[in-house]
Design an enzyme around this catalytic site. Structure first.
Site, mmCIF file in Angstrom:
data_model
loop_
_atom_site.group_PDB
_atom_site.id
_atom_site.type_symbol
_atom_site.label_atom_id
_atom_site.label_comp_id
_atom_site.label_asym_id
_atom_site.label_seq_id
_atom_site.Cartn_x
_atom_site.Cartn_y
_atom_site.Cartn_z
ATOM 1 N N GLU A 131 17.729 31.852 28.384
ATOM 2 C CA GLU A 131 18.877 32.305 29.179
ATOM 3 C C GLU A 131 19.384 33.655 28.668
ATOM 4 O OE1 GLU A 131 21.215 28.622 31.052
ATOM 5 O OE2 GLU A 131 20.988 28.439 28.882
ATOM 6 N N GLU A 151 16.238 21.831 28.927
ATOM 7 C CA GLU A 151 17.482 21.098 28.706
ATOM 8 C C GLU A 151 17.429 19.655 29.190
ATOM 9 O OE1 GLU A 151 18.767 25.405 28.577
ATOM 10 O OE2 GLU A 151 17.274 24.212 29.658
#
Length: 686
Positions: A131, A151
């Site tokens: 990210e 995740e």
């Protein structure tokens, strides 16, 4: 997400990022700014995996502010020290409210920096690490690097723009597949998909050149529109994601987040993604999955192994070429270790070779397999694993025979699933070289490996077994010696309780349905049919002969006598037709007969009662396994039940689940099974 240990990290292929530079300052202890001409190189140095901890986040923001204020700098490069970029966030922070600045603030600082910022990726850029890269104006990677947003492994979704920015580089269907599979995308594929901009050899130098070539241009992904996405492709990706995630909340939110990226304004989608991330992060499911993550790392810390160095294993011998032996051989071969597979029946060996070839059809570079019917051909093996029939006399005789042919320094391992390893080892002249390696069928697929430490097993031998387990990609848990070790002992108590509920009035399909509703892949009677009732009966008969106790429900024996051995014969606890299972009136009649013979008056059992009794049986026996010293710690038991017996991952294992229950409720449930023998002490959960 912190998802890797140092041993798992890809090797660094670029130049040493901490090498000789002209000037350096220290905005933060985990981050430093180094100047190379007109480029500010921000080095993230938070070993072992440069996790995006609070110190890293603070350091990045400080370094970016310094770059923005320095008129001599035209661009910036973010790079990791050591062997990786940023392999995720620090999971240790996730149990409490996250401290500011949080990751979105870091990415906002990258976007608002007036100078272009380029991510230089080596090793892994995963979770929050990728990210960060997505927040940059460009992404350059070495060929060996991997990127990903895993995740979902922890029951959450990306929380710093991953689901919003990724579909601005590739179509949303592909983005959803990457997010939901939690897979690592290799650099070549990432380049083809547009997830990185370029491959580099000299990473630091080429990333700096890439940054300068932007000539001050900012290329934030927030300025782009999502890539065109075929609705049919997205629908297919959605179905696959929900199936992969078994419909769990995080899987549903993965789909919703990617859909919002296509339909909502950028900042609205970003805010909703963050809100969902925070909610899921604080869920019981995410806590359970983090518990399992840390439990795997803790399982490798075994008492008494300080200073014990693993022995070299260059060739593995396996005795017994049946289904289990073939699966073990495939697992070892796939790990790159050559195997000598022995069986005294040529037809069995021939069938095993064909079976192993099928198992390894997708393996990249499996090692060589040799087959033999002569024990002498095992002489060159460093480790020999017996996978013969589960019979003490057979296994002891084999140990004596192996003593005569293998080297004195070779390790002898037994794949026994129930028998006394110390009694097996006593048949060898070198019991200190004997260890248990209990694989689970199919051995080339199942993640669990119970490593059984005998009374005389040498520390080096145990250390070697643990290293082998890691090499095979297994979750290796050390067990003491005891009937059934950790897993089968607990499973037998669970199965016994489930059979007791049949005597009380439940039907197999009712018990299985209640258990599967908790999240188990299969209930106990479906599992029994799958593995074979003859196997369950052989073990039960052995225990009956040893103890003289014949109080078990006799229906299993009757089914075996009738030739109903499970799926392989088309009937067991269920009847099977055209691949499906259905309840069988014949089994209902046998249960009625058993109740009549035992004087049991059947009553209806609710789904909740079935679930409570089954879970109480598992927890009670798990506590006793801990009390008896068969398992070293509660988390080891959780790993065994989750990875070997289908206990729902989202519950974190039986003892983690029990620890989250209200004490009064737990005590009430344990009382349901207290009459079946010893009662475990819930205080051990503290």
């Amino acid at each position: 997400m912190t998802i890797e240990t140092p041993a798992e990290m890809p090797a660094e292929t670029a130049a040493d990022t901490s090498g000789q530079h002209r000037a350096a300052s220290a905005p933060g202890p985990a981050v430093r700014l180094e100047r190379e001409g007109a480029v500010g190189v921000v080095v993230i140095d938070n070993p072992p995996i440069n996790a995006g901890s609070l110190a890293v986040r603070q350091g990045l923001i400080a370094a970016l502010a310094e770059i923005a204020a320095d008129s001599a700098l035209e661009a910036a490069v973010l790079i990791g020290a050591g062997t990786t970029f940023v392999a995720g966030s620090d999971l240790r922070e996730f149990a409490a409210p996250l401290a500011d600045p949080q990751m979105p603030a870091v990415i906002a600082a990258i976007e608002t920096c007036p100078k272009p910022v380029v991510a230089a990726i080596h090793g892994a850029a995963l979770g929050g690490g990728y990210e960060i890269a997505l927040g940059c104006d460009g992404r350059v990677a070495v060929a060996e690097a991997v990127i990903g947003l895993p995740e979902g492994t922890f029951g959450i979704i990306p929380g710093a723009g991953g689901t919003v920015r990724l579909p601005r580089l590739t179509d949303a269907a592909t983005a959803l597949e990457i997010v939901s599979s939690c897979r690592r995308v290799k650099a070549q594929e990432a380049l083809a998909l547009g997830l990185i901009d370029a491959l580099a050899g000299d990473l630091r130098a080429e990333a700096a050149a890439f940054a300068l070539a932007l000539k001050g241009e900012k290329r934030a992904l927030r300025a782009r529109q999502p890539q065109p996405t075929d609705p049919a492709a997205f629908a297919a990706a959605e179905a696959a994601a929900l199936k992969r995630g078994r419909g769990r909340p995080y899987a549903q939110e993965q789909v919703a987040a990617l859909r919002r990226a296509l339909t909502e304004p950028f900042d609205a989608a970003l805010a909703q993604e963050r809100a969902v991330f925070q909610r899921l992060r604080q869920s019981a499911e995410s806590a359970a999955l983090r518990h399992l993550f840390f439990a795997e790392r803790e399982a490798g810390r075994v008492a008494g192994l300080d200073g014990a160095r693993p022995l070299p294993v260059a060739r593995v011998g396996i005795v017994g070429a049946g289904t289990m032996g073939s699966g073990i051989a495939a697992a070892v071969l796939a790990a790159g270790l050559p195997v000598t597979l022995l069986d005294f029946k040529p037809a069995v060996l021939e069938a095993a070779r064909a079976r192993i070839d099928g198992f390894l059809a997708r393996a990249k570079s499996p090692a060589a397999l040799a087959t033999t019917g002569d024990l002498a051909d095992l002489a060159a093996c460093d480790l020999v694993i017996e996978a013969v029939f589960e019979d003490m006399a057979v296994k002891r005789a084999l140990m004596r025979d192996l003593d005569a042919v293998v080297r004195p320094d070779a390790i002898l391992a037994s794949n026994t699933s129930y028998l006394d390893l110390d009694a097996i080892a006593a048949a060898s002249a070198r019991p200190e070289r004997v260890v248990g390696l209990h694989f689970f069928a199919p051995a080339h697929v199942m993640k669990l490996l119970e490593i059984v430490r005998g009374a005389k097993t040498a520390p080096q031998v145990l250390a070697t077994a643990l290293k082998l387990g890691r090499s095979l990609g297994k979750v290796a848990v050390v067990s003491g010696v005891g009937d059934g070790f950790i897993g089968n002992r607990i499973y037998n108590a669970y199965r016994t309780q489930c059979e007791a509920m049949l005597l009380a009035g439940a039907l197999p399909e009712e018990v299985d349905g209640a258990i599967e509703a908790l999240g188990f892949a299969m209930g106990p009677f479906g599992v029994s049919d799958l593995s074979g009732l003859d196997i369950a009966w052989a073990n039960r008969r052995r225990k009956q002969m040893e103890s003289g106790d014949r109080s078990d429900l006799p229906v299993l024996e009757w089914l075996v006598e009738a030739g109903r051995l499970g799926r392989k014969t088309g009937a067991g606890w269920y009847r099977y037709a055209e691949g499906g299972r259905c309840a069988d009136p014949e089994v209902t009649a046998l249960l009625a007969r058993a109740r009549s013979e035992r004087g049991a008056v059947p009553e209806a059992l609710s789904r909740e009662t079935i679930q409570a009794r089954a879970m109480a049986a598992i927890v009670n026996e798990a506590l006793l396994v801990l009390e008896d010293g068969i398992a070293a710690r509660a988390s080891d038991i959780d790993l065994v039940l989750v990875n070997g017996y289908g206990f729902p991952r989202h519950l974190g294992g039986p003892l983690h689940w029990a620890a989250t229950r209200a004490p009064a409720a737990l005590a009430r449930d344990l009382a349901l099974v207290a009459g079946d023998g010893r009662r475990g002490d819930p205080a051990r959960l503290a």
